[in-house]
Design an enzyme around this catalytic site. Sequence first.
Site, short mmCIF file in Angstrom:
data_model
loop_
_atom_site.label_atom_id
_atom_site.label_comp_id
_atom_site.label_asym_id
_atom_site.label_seq_id
_atom_site.Cartn_x
_atom_site.Cartn_y
_atom_site.Cartn_z
CG PHE A 72 -1.89 -1.05 1.33
CD1 PHE A 72 -3.17 -0.86 0.84
CD2 PHE A 72 -1.58 -2.29 1.88
CE1 PHE A 72 -4.12 -1.88 0.90
CE2 PHE A 72 -2.52 -3.31 1.95
CZ PHE A 72 -3.79 -3.10 1.46
CE1 TYR A 140 -0.78 7.28 -6.86
CE2 TYR A 140 -2.82 7.98 -7.90
CZ TYR A 140 -2.15 7.16 -7.00
OH TYR A 140 -2.85 6.24 -6.27
NE ARG A 220 -12.94 12.23 -9.72
CZ ARG A 220 -13.26 13.00 -10.78
NH1 ARG A 220 -14.40 12.84 -11.41
NH2 ARG A 220 -12.41 13.92 -11.20
N1 UFG Z 1 -13.06 18.24 -4.95
C1 UFG Z 1 -13.62 19.49 -4.74
N2 UFG Z 1 -13.13 20.24 -3.72
C2 UFG Z 1 -12.12 19.82 -2.91
C3 UFG Z 1 -11.57 18.54 -3.12
C4 UFG Z 1 -12.07 17.77 -4.16
O1 UFG Z 1 -14.53 19.92 -5.45
O2 UFG Z 1 -11.72 20.59 -2.01
C5 UFG Z 1 -13.61 17.40 -6.03
C6 UFG Z 1 -12.57 17.01 -7.08
O3 UFG Z 1 -12.53 17.99 -8.08
C7 UFG Z 1 -13.11 15.66 -7.55
C8 UFG Z 1 -13.82 15.09 -6.32
O4 UFG Z 1 -14.04 16.18 -5.45
O5 UFG Z 1 -14.06 15.86 -8.54
C9 UFG Z 1 -12.99 14.06 -5.61
O6 UFG Z 1 -11.69 14.58 -5.39
P1 UFG Z 1 -10.62 13.87 -4.47
O7 UFG Z 1 -9.43 14.79 -4.40
O8 UFG Z 1 -11.26 13.45 -3.19
O9 UFG Z 1 -10.26 12.54 -5.25
P2 UFG Z 1 -9.73 12.38 -6.75
O10 UFG Z 1 -10.90 11.91 -7.55
O11 UFG Z 1 -9.03 13.56 -7.26
O12 UFG Z 1 -8.59 11.30 -6.54
C10 UFG Z 1 -8.81 9.96 -6.23
C11 UFG Z 1 -7.63 9.42 -5.45
C12 UFG Z 1 -6.39 9.52 -6.29
C13 UFG Z 1 -6.62 8.78 -7.59
C14 UFG Z 1 -7.86 9.25 -8.26
C15 UFG Z 1 -8.17 8.34 -9.40
O13 UFG Z 1 -7.46 10.15 -4.28
O14 UFG Z 1 -5.32 8.93 -5.60
O15 UFG Z 1 -8.97 9.22 -7.39
O16 UFG Z 1 -8.83 9.05 -10.34
F1 UFG Z 1 -5.58 8.99 -8.42
#
Ligand code: UFG
Length: 325
Positions: A72, A140, A220
């Site tokens: 992990f 990444y 998501r």
């Molecule tokens: N988001 C916001 N505001 C914030 C944080 C996130 O609107 O303050 C949105 C992002 O734009 C996204 C969603 O919430 O649409 C989820 O964002 P996260 O940062 O929680 O997660 P990600 O989808 O960016 O990332 C996750 C994993 C990564 C991986 C990715 C795969 O954390 O490690 O999914 O696509 F690479």
Amino acid sequence: MKILVVGGAGYIGAHMVKWLARAGHEVIVLDNLSTGHRDAARYGSLVEGDLADEWLLDSLFKDNQFDAVMHFAAFSLVGESMVDPGKYYRNNVAATLNLLDAMVRHGVRHFVFSSTAATFGSPQSERITEAHPQQPINPYGQSKLMVERLLEDYDRAHGLKSTCLRYFNAAGADPEGELGESHNPETHLIPLVLQVASGRRDRISVFGDDYDTPDGSCIRDYIHVQDLCDAHLKALDWMRLSERSGRFNLGNGKGFSVFEVIDSVRRVTEHSIPYEVTDRRRGDPARLVADAAFAQEVLGWQTKYSDVDTMVAHAWWWEKNSIVI
Ligand code: UFG
């Protein structure tokens, strides 16, 4: 089984260690505690150390007859990987090679690898199956794909069997309230919105409301960390029984938008959640949802906590009750 869990002091790794211990397995955790928490690894025996330390790896494998390794430990911030790719390739690829070589030297032949939806890059279909092209758009995702590829070579050359589990958005926390998500800095949506609910933050920024989705915010696939743990153990059992390597997408198959997550936090916590809409975040696709039918069929895996309110409720309990460790 006796299992080495590398990165077992981190968010998903720590839940896995507890899951394995509950299932009666013996767990040794290897973690350098760069982002993990000592206390989170308490369901296994913690060895503090780094994958760069080949001497440590050799003595660990010499002293323990491991049946399998789960890995992990990785850096996982997409944005950071764009500005400091070397950090990602060194840690996520080069360090993993040290681990695999140690496994080969000591005859350990079963490996479960934490991969990611980020290996797919921009989605070309509504739901992402294992057949979707893998064209990562950030270092990444690239680093994780490199490991997926080199594992194919290690299987051919050394008979090292692996399962690569591509997580979508890990969420939630231990339903017994003993473990949860605590990153520093926190960048993930659910914990950030919960920090607004608990008063640790004023508001949440919604990164764009002009996407081509029903409410304009990004969608998501949030998957409960307990369901991920269940899939890992099932994948290990499958791999040992079939003596095959496999690649599986792990998601809920359901998408939730940023606004739907905020609504869920409002419902569960009964707090108001102020938000502001800001610019889109670079590299965010509008929609990322898994097709997890293959994992369901082959591993006999079914999600138990697919409801977003349940994920939020478990994470909320952790946010309210955990001392930050
Ligand atoms: N988001 C916001 N505001 C914030 C944080 C996130 O609107 O303050 C949105 C992002 O734009 C996204 C969603 O919430 O649409 C989820 O964002 P996260 O940062 O929680 O997660 P990600 O989808 O960016 O990332 C996750 C994993 C990564 C991986 C990715 C795969 O954390 O490690 O999914 O696509 F690479």
